[in-house]
Design a protein around this motif. Structure first.
Motif, PDB file in Angstrom:
ATOM      1  N   ILE A  20      38.325  38.154  52.638  1.00 19.75           N
ATOM      2  CA  ILE A  20      38.229  39.614  52.608  1.00 19.75           C
ATOM      3  C   ILE A  20      37.505  40.080  51.349  1.00 19.75           C
ATOM      4  O   ILE A  20      36.623  40.942  51.396  1.00 19.75           O
ATOM      5  CB  ILE A  20      39.635  40.241  52.676  1.00 19.75           C
ATOM      6  N   GLN A  21      37.872  39.502  50.210  1.00 20.14           N
ATOM      7  CA  GLN A  21      37.257  39.898  48.944  1.00 20.14           C
ATOM      8  C   GLN A  21      35.753  39.649  48.947  1.00 20.14           C
ATOM      9  O   GLN A  21      34.968  40.525  48.559  1.00 20.14           O
ATOM     10  CB  GLN A  21      37.911  39.131  47.793  1.00 20.14           C
ATOM     11  N   GLU A  22      35.354  38.460  49.378  1.00 24.79           N
ATOM     12  CA  GLU A  22      33.930  38.129  49.381  1.00 24.79           C
ATOM     13  C   GLU A  22      33.170  38.982  50.396  1.00 24.79           C
ATOM     14  O   GLU A  22      32.062  39.458  50.121  1.00 24.79           O
ATOM     15  CB  GLU A  22      33.732  36.639  49.693  1.00 24.79           C
ATOM     16  N   SER A  55      37.173  48.910  45.960  1.00 24.55           N
ATOM     17  CA  SER A  55      38.486  49.120  45.344  1.00 24.55           C
ATOM     18  C   SER A  55      39.633  49.058  46.337  1.00 24.55           C
ATOM     19  O   SER A  55      40.761  49.395  46.000  1.00 24.55           O
ATOM     20  CB  SER A  55      38.516  50.485  44.638  1.00 24.55           C
ATOM     21  N   GLY A  56      39.362  48.611  47.565  1.00 27.19           N
ATOM     22  CA  GLY A  56      40.402  48.563  48.586  1.00 27.19           C
ATOM     23  C   GLY A  56      41.430  47.476  48.337  1.00 27.19           C
ATOM     24  O   GLY A  56      41.238  46.567  47.529  1.00 27.19           O
ATOM     25  N   ASN A  57      42.533  47.552  49.071  1.00 29.62           N
ATOM     26  CA  ASN A  57      43.638  46.613  48.927  1.00 29.62           C
ATOM     27  C   ASN A  57      43.406  45.379  49.800  1.00 29.62           C
ATOM     28  O   ASN A  57      43.618  45.416  51.006  1.00 29.62           O
ATOM     29  CB  ASN A  57      44.947  47.306  49.323  1.00 29.62           C
ATOM     30  N   THR A  58      42.970  44.285  49.180  1.00 31.06           N
ATOM     31  CA  THR A  58      42.687  43.060  49.934  1.00 31.06           C
ATOM     32  C   THR A  58      43.940  42.231  50.179  1.00 31.06           C
ATOM     33  O   THR A  58      43.877  41.211  50.858  1.00 31.06           O
ATOM     34  CB  THR A  58      41.660  42.191  49.186  1.00 31.06           C
ATOM     35  N   THR A  59      45.094  42.640  49.608  1.00 30.21           N
ATOM     36  CA  THR A  59      46.331  41.881  49.796  1.00 30.21           C
ATOM     37  C   THR A  59      47.131  42.387  50.993  1.00 30.21           C
ATOM     38  O   THR A  59      48.231  41.904  51.248  1.00 30.21           O
ATOM     39  CB  THR A  59      47.214  41.967  48.539  1.00 30.21           C
TER      40      THR A  59
END
Length: 265
Positions: free
Chosen positions: A63-65, A154-158
């Motif tokens: 998701i982060q990448e 800046s979204g929540n990837t967790t």
């Protein structure tokens, strides 16, 4: 005359910085694409081995990448818009909405993209041109900053719901069946943030003017981050690279070999 000459030099410097940023984006994409590919492969292999919880944990890097890669694409478009219309920046008061939007997005992205140092210098020049109030709003991701870019950076990837979605997609691509029934359900607030984001994407793609304000979106994500920090603090000891029974050795070995072939080991 002196003022006009100074502004022209400033604009030329800004244009050069943005050209460098576009070039650096092309370079920065490669390692992120490699990391995303490896993370996707790891998720697939962990699912085959039956380690669903670890696969979900690994999906977070996917998701982060992916978010950063999509953000690079958006930033590149705004950089090119400013480059093509750089002459108009000599008179910022007369700049159209599209140019102001591009400037605001570049200024916001500068604070989130460590890979693109040129944007920090570009932000300083743009702040001089458009003023402190404009710069402050852009830095916070409000006003005319693209909400999609705000989310990607800046979204929540967790988010468990998002990790499940990505894991399910990877499983489907590799013909793997997954069952999330034994995992705890995502919180209602978690679902609400994701619904807002998916609606935001659809509205943006369809040209819908009812796109939610990016500041509201940031507020929801901030609240969710606080909840995640308190509710998932007990999971900090989850690591993919180690296993008490050594069952993940094959996954890690293959991953290291891939990094070696990519020259990233």
């Amino acid at each position: 005359m002196g003022f006009l000459q100074k502004t022209s030099k400033q604009t030329a410097k800004l244009k050069s910085l943005l050209v460098l940023a576009v070039s650096r984006i092309a370079v920065a994409r490669r390692p992120r694409l490699a990391r995303k590919s490896i993370a996707c492969s790891d998720v697939s292999q962990l699912l085959v081995l039956g380690h669903l919880d670890r696969a979900l944990h690994r999906a977070e890097q996917v998701i982060q990448e992916d978010n950063m890669l999509e953000a690079f694409g958006i930033i590149e478009l705004y950089c090119k818009r400013l480059i093509e219309q750089a002459e108009q920046l000599d008179k910022p008061q007369e700049c159209g909405e599209e140019l102001r939007e591009a400037a605001a997005n570049i200024m916001f992205a500068a604070g989130w993209c460590g890979d693109l140092q040129e944007l920090l210098f570009a932000r300083t020049i743009l702040a001089d041109k458009f003023g402190g109030d404009f710069a402050a709003a852009a830095k916070e991701g409000t006003g005319i900053v693209d909400p999609i870019l705000v989310w990607k950076l800046s979204g929540n990837t967790t988010s468990m719901q998002l990790k499940k979605k990505v894991t399910k997609e990877i499983a489907a691509e590799n013909n793997i069946l997954v069952d999330f029934s034994e995992l705890p359900e995502a919180t209602e607030d978690d679902d609400d943030v994701l619904v807002d984001f998916f609606e935001l994407q659809e509205a943006t793609e369809e040209g819908n003017n009812s796109v939610p304000n990016s500041q509201d979106l940031l507020g929801e994500m901030s609240c969710q981050d606080d909840m995640d920090g308190s509710s998932e603090s007990g999971n900090d000891n989850v690591h993919i690279a180690t296993s008490s029974d050594g069952s993940d050795d094959e996954v890690i070995g293959r991953r290291n070999r891939r990094w070696w072939r990519l020259g990233c080991a």
